[in-house]
Design a protein around this motif. Sequence first.
Motif, mmCIF file in Angstrom:
data_model
loop_
_atom_site.group_PDB
_atom_site.id
_atom_site.type_symbol
_atom_site.label_atom_id
_atom_site.label_comp_id
_atom_site.label_asym_id
_atom_site.label_seq_id
_atom_site.Cartn_x
_atom_site.Cartn_y
_atom_site.Cartn_z
ATOM 1 N N LEU A 13 8.797 8.076 -5.011
ATOM 2 C CA LEU A 13 10.093 7.474 -4.744
ATOM 3 C C LEU A 13 10.682 8.065 -3.471
ATOM 4 C CD1 LEU A 13 11.699 7.487 -8.301
ATOM 5 C CD2 LEU A 13 10.717 5.542 -7.109
ATOM 6 N N ALA A 14 11.398 7.245 -2.764
ATOM 7 C CA ALA A 14 12.144 7.752 -1.614
ATOM 8 C C ALA A 14 13.323 8.565 -2.133
ATOM 9 C CB ALA A 14 12.632 6.593 -0.747
ATOM 10 N N ALA A 15 13.367 9.845 -1.814
ATOM 11 C CA ALA A 15 14.424 10.717 -2.333
ATOM 12 C C ALA A 15 15.753 10.384 -1.687
ATOM 13 C CB ALA A 15 14.073 12.180 -2.079
ATOM 14 N N PRO A 16 16.834 10.429 -2.470
ATOM 15 C CA PRO A 16 18.162 10.226 -1.874
ATOM 16 C C PRO A 16 18.453 11.290 -0.835
ATOM 17 C CG PRO A 16 18.263 10.168 -4.288
ATOM 18 C CD PRO A 16 16.914 10.678 -3.920
ATOM 19 N N ARG A 17 19.193 10.909 0.174
ATOM 20 C CA ARG A 17 19.605 11.875 1.190
ATOM 21 C C ARG A 17 20.933 12.492 0.756
ATOM 22 N NH1 ARG A 17 19.866 8.203 6.325
ATOM 23 N NH2 ARG A 17 20.465 6.715 4.716
ATOM 24 N N ASP A 141 21.738 6.234 -1.589
ATOM 25 C CA ASP A 141 21.515 7.667 -1.374
ATOM 26 C C ASP A 141 22.514 8.487 -2.196
ATOM 27 O OD1 ASP A 141 19.287 7.687 0.440
ATOM 28 O OD2 ASP A 141 20.640 6.929 1.979
ATOM 29 N N GLN A 160 20.342 1.877 -4.598
ATOM 30 C CA GLN A 160 19.221 2.117 -3.688
ATOM 31 C C GLN A 160 19.092 3.620 -3.445
ATOM 32 O OE1 GLN A 160 19.552 0.145 0.104
ATOM 33 N NE2 GLN A 160 17.443 0.606 0.689
ATOM 34 N N ARG A 161 17.918 4.148 -3.731
ATOM 35 C CA ARG A 161 17.655 5.591 -3.617
ATOM 36 C C ARG A 161 18.729 6.379 -4.372
ATOM 37 N NH1 ARG A 161 16.774 3.651 1.417
ATOM 38 N NH2 ARG A 161 18.742 4.510 2.170
ATOM 39 N N SER A 163 19.240 8.921 -7.872
ATOM 40 C CA SER A 163 18.585 9.713 -8.917
ATOM 41 C C SER A 163 19.610 10.101 -9.981
ATOM 42 C CB SER A 163 17.941 10.973 -8.321
ATOM 43 O OG SER A 163 18.913 11.851 -7.800
ATOM 44 N N ASP A 181 14.111 2.084 -5.745
ATOM 45 C CA ASP A 181 13.896 3.536 -5.685
ATOM 46 C C ASP A 181 14.949 4.281 -6.507
ATOM 47 O OD1 ASP A 181 11.572 3.628 -4.219
ATOM 48 O OD2 ASP A 181 12.579 3.718 -2.284
ATOM 49 N N ASP A 183 15.556 6.686 -9.718
ATOM 50 C CA ASP A 183 14.800 7.649 -10.521
ATOM 51 C C ASP A 183 15.565 7.968 -11.803
ATOM 52 O OD1 ASP A 183 13.141 9.589 -11.488
ATOM 53 O OD2 ASP A 183 13.043 10.747 -9.634
#
Length: 224
Positions: A13-17, A141, A160-161, A163, A181, A183
């Motif tokens: 997964l694209a990790a959140p910023r 994010d 979007q992104r 977790s 994305d 999680d």
Amino acid sequence: MGASHPRRRTPRLAAPRPPDVVLPDLEVLPEGELLRGRWDSVLVDGAELSGARLEGLVVLECAVEDAVLDGALLAALRCSSSRWERVSAVAADAARSQWADVEVTGARLSALRLPAARLDRVALRGCRLDGAVLRDAALVDVVLDGCDLRGADLTGARLQRVSFTGCDLSGADLAGARCDDVDLRGATLDDLRGVDGLRGCAVDTAELVGLAPQLAAHLGLRLL
């Protein structure tokens, strides 16, 4: 020898910023200026603002600590590059608010209304968001760590992104949500509603088994 097959790689997964909040030296905002509509590079410490009308409030590079905003009207608030710690905003109305590069820690946000809000690069850690309304909100994010989201309304939200590490989403509603994305591994998903909104989410095996009754009902399957 049989033909070798390339090893499948588990997609990541694209990790959140996470937000990078660096605050300047702050002066305490005088009590008489709390309702003036703009907090700019100040410390708001222990303010009692229950039921206050703060529509359109602008919060820029501020630290908000131990403030009470229960039932406050925060519609169309714009907050950026700020930290909120141990704040209580139970049943506050922050519809259409915008949050960017914000950290929120240890906050009581039960039944907080955030319909049509937008959260960009926001981290919420150890917060109570049970019964929160994020209907049609956009979360990009966003990191939620150890948060209570029991019964939260995320219908129609766009994620979007995002977790949800160690979060409790029991009874939350994701009907019509659009996820990319997202999680959910390690989250509690008991009695989750709106499983059609789980497309684009990652769950672990134990969570998938726990979701079996809801998924079966959604697909019209009978569990025998």
